[in-house]
Design an enzyme around this catalytic site. Structure first.
Site, PDB file in Angstrom:
ATOM      1  N   LYS A  46       6.530  20.928   1.064  1.00 41.74           N
ATOM      2  CA  LYS A  46       7.748  21.327   0.364  1.00 41.74           C
ATOM      3  C   LYS A  46       7.507  21.194  -1.137  1.00 41.74           C
ATOM      4  O   LYS A  46       6.917  20.224  -1.594  1.00 41.74           O
ATOM      5  CB  LYS A  46       8.923  20.447   0.806  1.00 41.74           C
ATOM      6  CG  LYS A  46      10.291  21.009   0.456  1.00 41.74           C
ATOM      7  CD  LYS A  46      11.382  20.284   1.232  1.00 41.74           C
ATOM      8  CE  LYS A  46      12.717  21.001   1.100  1.00 41.74           C
ATOM      9  NZ  LYS A  46      13.500  20.595  -0.054  1.00 41.74           N
ATOM     10  N   CYS A 139      12.121  30.659  -5.678  1.00 40.04           N
ATOM     11  CA  CYS A 139      13.362  30.035  -5.204  1.00 40.04           C
ATOM     12  C   CYS A 139      14.575  30.697  -5.869  1.00 40.04           C
ATOM     13  O   CYS A 139      14.668  30.736  -7.098  1.00 40.04           O
ATOM     14  CB  CYS A 139      13.336  28.547  -5.514  1.00 40.04           C
ATOM     15  SG  CYS A 139      14.685  27.628  -4.748  1.00 40.04           S
ATOM     16  N   LYS A 177       3.688  32.786  -5.015  1.00 38.25           N
ATOM     17  CA  LYS A 177       4.817  33.153  -4.151  1.00 38.25           C
ATOM     18  C   LYS A 177       5.885  33.848  -4.981  1.00 38.25           C
ATOM     19  O   LYS A 177       6.430  33.291  -5.931  1.00 38.25           O
ATOM     20  CB  LYS A 177       5.403  31.906  -3.478  1.00 38.25           C
ATOM     21  CG  LYS A 177       6.446  32.226  -2.408  1.00 38.25           C
ATOM     22  CD  LYS A 177       6.842  30.973  -1.637  1.00 38.25           C
ATOM     23  CE  LYS A 177       7.741  31.302  -0.460  1.00 38.25           C
ATOM     24  NZ  LYS A 177       8.088  30.084   0.319  1.00 38.25           N
TER      25      LYS A 177
END
Length: 294
Positions: A46, A139, A177
């Site tokens: 995470k 995110c 990402k």
């Protein structure tokens, strides 16, 4: 697990392409160990941020959408890890010793304007035995207000700056990402390639609100009557994921770690046929557990 599933990703020989995504199923070293014991070939911790960043998660922060008696989508307003970096570094070292043949991937996030913070996080990952590090630029909630997360991969110059900084400091391959919440993801993937990224991870979650309770007149994901635009995941987002994998592969020819709506083995095969080399899963693990890998 069948030898037919053995593959190579970023130079690491791994027993299968299945990987636990950087998310609640990889929220601790113990959970990553549970995943490895169940048969997952790789796991991504995470995301950890700069030491000085306060991370305060609210509750509830997850809401599912069901159709046809099963969950097809999930919204979350989960933040990055609230555990100390030092704890993570110790756990990653332990995982490396215990699982020498599993692919262990770090995950980091820092503000888009602060290259020193990115370099420091990369340097902390260099000594713990990770096989690669994923740069979380995707995110969609909570962090963009701090110049972190999705806002970073909505600007090609910022993508390039972060990736080039991380690449110059890292001793292992870098995955970038990206958020799908852009007009043209090819531009962002090309910026990552110019910066030296070794692979692309797509997709992070899709911006959305999962629904509204028409009787209470408030969103289904509600904290004291308030909500935030969150990240939508689950099988419903697979079409967006397949599109982004195809576009990033066309634009860069870099290896792709695919994530987004993989709920069964055939979803993974679709991603492989679209050009992916690794398959990340999060939501379906949260619904059904690590044993689905079998």
């Amino acid at each position: 697990m069948s030898e037919r599933l053995r593959t190579s990703f970023l130079g690491f020989e791994v027993e299968n392409p299945w990987c636990v995504a950087s998310a609640p199923p990889a929220a601790t070293g113990k959970l990553m160990a549970d995943a490895f014991d169940a048969g997952w070939g790789a796991a991504i911790m995470k995301t950890v941020g700069p030491v000085e960043e306060p991370i305060i998660n609210v509750a509830p922060r997850i809401q599912t959408m069901k159709k046809w008696n099963r969950e097809i989508a999930m919204q979350n307003i989960e933040l990055i890890t609230d555990r100390r970096l030092s704890v993570w570094l110790d756990e990653l070292k332990t995982l490396r010793k215990r699982y020498p043949n599993k692919m262990i991937i770090g995950s980091i996030m820092a503000p888009g304007h602060d290259m020193d913070a990115w370099a420091k996080l990369i340097e902390s990952m260099n000594g713990v035995g990770c096989d690669a590090v994923e740069l979380n630029l995707g995110c969609p909630h909570g962090m963009p207000e701090r110049d972190m997360g999705a806002i970073c991969s909505q600007d090609a110059e910022i993508v390039y700056n972060i990736v080039s900084t991380a690449k110059s400091a890292s001793k292992v391959p870098i995955l970038t990402k990206l958020t799908p919440n852009v007009t043209n993801i090819k531009v962002m993937a090309q910026a990552a390639k110019r910066g030296g990224s070794d692979a692309i991870t797509v997709i992070n979650t899709v911006n959305g609100i999962i629904g509204v309770d028409i009787y209470k007149r408030q969103p289904h994901l509600s904290v004291n009557g308030y909500t935030a635009i969150g990240g939508i995941s689950g099988n419903a987002v697979k079409p967006m994921g397949l599109k982004c994998v195809a576009e990033c592969k066309q634009a860069t020819e870099l290896p792709i770690s695919a994530t987004g709506g993989i709920a069964q083995w055939s979803d993974g095969v679709e991603y492989l046929l679209m050009g992916a080399s690794q398959l990340q899963v999060c939501t379906e693990i949260m619904i059904r557990g690590f044993k689905i890998v079998s």
